[in-house]
Design a protein around this motif. Structure first.
Motif, PDB file in Angstrom:
ATOM      1  N   HIS A  81       0.819  -1.216   0.000  1.00  0.00           N
ATOM      2  CA  HIS A  81       0.000   0.000   0.000  1.00  0.00           C
ATOM      3  C   HIS A  81       0.851   1.263   0.000  1.00  0.00           C
ATOM      4  O   HIS A  81       0.477   2.270   0.600  1.00  0.00           O
ATOM      5  CB  HIS A  81      -0.958   0.009   1.195  1.00  0.00           C
ATOM      6  CG  HIS A  81      -2.160  -0.849   1.002  1.00  0.00           C
ATOM      7  ND1 HIS A  81      -3.342  -0.655   1.661  1.00  0.00           N
ATOM      8  CD2 HIS A  81      -2.375  -1.921   0.203  1.00  0.00           C
ATOM      9  CE1 HIS A  81      -4.231  -1.556   1.297  1.00  0.00           C
ATOM     10  NE2 HIS A  81      -3.655  -2.344   0.418  1.00  0.00           N
ATOM     11  N   PHE A  82       1.999   1.220  -0.693  1.00  0.00           N
ATOM     12  CA  PHE A  82       2.804   2.427  -0.838  1.00  0.00           C
ATOM     13  C   PHE A  82       2.141   3.329  -1.872  1.00  0.00           C
ATOM     14  O   PHE A  82       1.681   2.862  -2.912  1.00  0.00           O
ATOM     15  CB  PHE A  82       4.218   2.085  -1.317  1.00  0.00           C
ATOM     16  CG  PHE A  82       5.073   1.454  -0.261  1.00  0.00           C
ATOM     17  CD1 PHE A  82       4.829   1.670   1.085  1.00  0.00           C
ATOM     18  CD2 PHE A  82       6.139   0.647  -0.622  1.00  0.00           C
ATOM     19  CE1 PHE A  82       5.622   1.084   2.054  1.00  0.00           C
ATOM     20  CE2 PHE A  82       6.944   0.056   0.342  1.00  0.00           C
ATOM     21  CZ  PHE A  82       6.680   0.273   1.693  1.00  0.00           C
ATOM     22  N   THR A  83       2.100   4.614  -1.572  1.00  0.00           N
ATOM     23  CA  THR A  83       1.534   5.580  -2.516  1.00  0.00           C
ATOM     24  C   THR A  83       2.643   6.455  -3.092  1.00  0.00           C
ATOM     25  O   THR A  83       3.666   6.691  -2.448  1.00  0.00           O
ATOM     26  CB  THR A  83       0.483   6.471  -1.841  1.00  0.00           C
ATOM     27  OG1 THR A  83       1.070   7.149  -0.724  1.00  0.00           O
ATOM     28  CG2 THR A  83      -0.709   5.633  -1.367  1.00  0.00           C
ATOM     29  N   LEU A  84       2.436   6.900  -4.315  1.00  0.00           N
ATOM     30  CA  LEU A  84       3.381   7.785  -4.991  1.00  0.00           C
ATOM     31  C   LEU A  84       2.659   9.024  -5.470  1.00  0.00           C
ATOM     32  O   LEU A  84       1.436   8.998  -5.693  1.00  0.00           O
ATOM     33  CB  LEU A  84       4.007   7.078  -6.204  1.00  0.00           C
ATOM     34  CG  LEU A  84       4.850   5.821  -5.953  1.00  0.00           C
ATOM     35  CD1 LEU A  84       5.222   5.200  -7.286  1.00  0.00           C
ATOM     36  CD2 LEU A  84       6.095   6.164  -5.162  1.00  0.00           C
ATOM     37  N   GLN A  85       3.413  10.107  -5.612  1.00  0.00           N
ATOM     38  CA  GLN A  85       2.821  11.269  -6.251  1.00  0.00           C
ATOM     39  C   GLN A  85       2.482  10.924  -7.701  1.00  0.00           C
ATOM     40  O   GLN A  85       3.201  10.162  -8.357  1.00  0.00           O
ATOM     41  CB  GLN A  85       3.776  12.462  -6.213  1.00  0.00           C
ATOM     42  CG  GLN A  85       3.747  13.213  -4.876  1.00  0.00           C
ATOM     43  CD  GLN A  85       4.464  14.539  -4.957  1.00  0.00           C
ATOM     44  OE1 GLN A  85       5.599  14.611  -5.417  1.00  0.00           O
ATOM     45  NE2 GLN A  85       3.826  15.595  -4.489  1.00  0.00           N
ATOM     46  N   VAL A  86       1.402  11.491  -8.192  1.00  0.00           N
ATOM     47  CA  VAL A  86       0.892  11.121  -9.515  1.00  0.00           C
ATOM     48  C   VAL A  86       1.932  11.371 -10.601  1.00  0.00           C
ATOM     49  O   VAL A  86       2.077  10.564 -11.531  1.00  0.00           O
ATOM     50  CB  VAL A  86      -0.416  11.887  -9.811  1.00  0.00           C
ATOM     51  CG1 VAL A  86      -0.848  11.673 -11.256  1.00  0.00           C
ATOM     52  CG2 VAL A  86      -1.526  11.433  -8.861  1.00  0.00           C
ATOM     53  N   TRP A  87       2.694  12.464 -10.508  1.00  0.00           N
ATOM     54  CA  TRP A  87       3.683  12.765 -11.555  1.00  0.00           C
ATOM     55  C   TRP A  87       4.750  11.670 -11.635  1.00  0.00           C
ATOM     56  O   TRP A  87       5.205  11.316 -12.720  1.00  0.00           O
ATOM     57  CB  TRP A  87       4.336  14.134 -11.325  1.00  0.00           C
ATOM     58  CG  TRP A  87       5.216  14.215 -10.106  1.00  0.00           C
ATOM     59  CD1 TRP A  87       4.860  14.623  -8.860  1.00  0.00           C
ATOM     60  CD2 TRP A  87       6.610  13.858 -10.035  1.00  0.00           C
ATOM     61  NE1 TRP A  87       5.930  14.547  -7.998  1.00  0.00           N
ATOM     62  CE2 TRP A  87       7.017  14.095  -8.683  1.00  0.00           C
ATOM     63  CE3 TRP A  87       7.540  13.376 -10.947  1.00  0.00           C
ATOM     64  CZ2 TRP A  87       8.318  13.847  -8.263  1.00  0.00           C
ATOM     65  CZ3 TRP A  87       8.838  13.137 -10.521  1.00  0.00           C
ATOM     66  CH2 TRP A  87       9.218  13.380  -9.191  1.00  0.00           C
ATOM     67  N   LEU A  88       5.138  11.119 -10.480  1.00  0.00           N
ATOM     68  CA  LEU A  88       6.121  10.034 -10.475  1.00  0.00           C
ATOM     69  C   LEU A  88       5.508   8.749 -11.023  1.00  0.00           C
ATOM     70  O   LEU A  88       6.154   7.996 -11.763  1.00  0.00           O
ATOM     71  CB  LEU A  88       6.645   9.819  -9.056  1.00  0.00           C
ATOM     72  CG  LEU A  88       7.711   8.724  -8.871  1.00  0.00           C
ATOM     73  CD1 LEU A  88       8.916   8.993  -9.772  1.00  0.00           C
ATOM     74  CD2 LEU A  88       8.139   8.640  -7.418  1.00  0.00           C
ATOM     75  N   CYS A  89       4.256   8.507 -10.668  1.00  0.00           N
ATOM     76  CA  CYS A  89       3.551   7.333 -11.184  1.00  0.00           C
ATOM     77  C   CYS A  89       3.420   7.401 -12.701  1.00  0.00           C
ATOM     78  O   CYS A  89       3.512   6.377 -13.382  1.00  0.00           O
ATOM     79  CB  CYS A  89       2.170   7.243 -10.531  1.00  0.00           C
ATOM     80  SG  CYS A  89       1.193   5.834 -11.083  1.00  0.00           S
ATOM     81  N   ILE A  90       3.239   8.606 -13.240  1.00  0.00           N
ATOM     82  CA  ILE A  90       3.136   8.778 -14.690  1.00  0.00           C
ATOM     83  C   ILE A  90       4.428   8.326 -15.365  1.00  0.00           C
ATOM     84  O   ILE A  90       4.405   7.610 -16.380  1.00  0.00           O
ATOM     85  CB  ILE A  90       2.830  10.246 -15.045  1.00  0.00           C
ATOM     86  CG1 ILE A  90       1.395  10.608 -14.633  1.00  0.00           C
ATOM     87  CG2 ILE A  90       3.022  10.497 -16.538  1.00  0.00           C
ATOM     88  CD1 ILE A  90       1.082  12.077 -14.778  1.00  0.00           C
TER      89      ILE A  90
END
Length: 307
Positions: A81-90
């Motif tokens: 359940h690690f979350t990333l900032q959307v820009w990094l996920c992109i």
């Protein structure tokens, strides 16, 4: 992995999840080590990095290795359940989307290379030069970027700038904001599927005709090329089945959630990991020249270690 990968944690006991995660990590490590060994072997001899089919083989090894590594990161992030900032996920998702397609497109190019070598031998030298192969690699990446653009471009046009700073569990499906995006993505994948299948069948039929007319050493070489095309076709089928995975999983999810979890894990193993272990078999082990260099490297390394 999709957003609902995080639901997998709630769908299984800790013991079951650990078993599956361990299996994935073991498989990924094995395939990455084998690919790394083959990539090192590729650079050992000049004839490998100056010959079209070996260069394309190296492209599949590099793209498979990168895809295995990046998809495994997403798998682990979803599990914990690690979350990333959307820009990094992109950025991560763009790489995954690109190289999911690079391998099947490269396999199609390798099939065409075998077709040219067997059915058009007089033009093979011209079309398979190092320069032509470099141009082919650029074309492969250009064609492979189309599904990535289809997914990300509408997202860039629709998502507000503030959304890029949000934290999310990273998944490709996060960028599908509208149902029509999913339909367009499905249409592009089906088009690629049909075109690649057509090329494989076309090459197989043409090589079959040459195999029937050939004799002696030519027949032996042609039959080997025919077996290579068949193996490419099987590997390509597994790679392309990955494109159908989301549609199958969506249909199963509506029927039974536990079955959906099992199907999702099966798809990941069979259509994501398994095709990535076939490239070493097709070229790394079946090709006599490559296998000879690989065998010498392994045995010489072991011999030096124990002297």
């Amino acid at each position: 992995m999709a957003d609902n990968s995080s639901l997998v944690v709630g769908g299984f006991s800790l013991r079951q999840i650990n078993d599956r995660v361990i299996i994935v990590q073991i498989l990924v490590m094995i395939f990455l080590c084998i690919n790394l060994l083959l990539i090192i072997t590729f650079f050992k001899k000049e004839c490998f990095y100056t010959t079209a089919r070996y260069i394309l083989f190296a492209v599949t090894l590099l793209s498979d290795s990168l895809l295995l590594f990046m998809s495994d990161i997403l798998f682990i992030f979803a599990y914990f359940h690690f979350t990333l900032q959307v820009w990094l996920c992109i950025n991560i998702s763009a790489v995954v989307l690109l190289y999911v397609t690079v391998t099947p497109v490269t396999l199609t190019a390798m099939t065409l290379e075998r077709y040219v070598a067997i059915c058009m031998p007089l033009r093979h030298g011209e079309l398979s030069s190092t320069r032509s192969t470099m141009h082919r690699i650029l074309i492969i990446h250009g064609l492979s970027s189309v599904p990535c653009i289809v997914v990300l471009l509408p997202f860039f046009a629709s998502a507000p700038f503030s959304f890029y700073k949000h934290y999310r569990i990273c998944s490709v499906e996060m960028f599908i904001l509208y149902r029509w995006q999913d339909h367009i993505r499905s249409a592009v994948h089906q088009f690629y599927f049909l075109m690649m299948c057509f090329i494989i069948v076309f090459s197989y039929v043409k090589i079959m005709k040459v195999a029937k007319a050939a004799s002696g050493d030519d027949k032996k070489s042609t039959r080997k090329g025919l077996r290579t095309v068949v193996l490419h076709g099987f590997q390509l089928l597994l790679c392309l089945m990955q494109l159908w995975g989301p549609f199958i999983e969506t249909a199963v999810l509506q029927m039974n959630f536990r079955l959906f979890i099992n199907v999702r894990f099966f798809n990941y193993i069979m259509f994501n990991l398994a095709p990535r272990c076939l490239s070493p078999l097709i070229y790394g082990l079946r090709d006599e020249t490559f296998f000879h260099v690989l065998k010498n490297d392994i045995f010489c390394g072991l011999f030096k270690r124990y002297i």
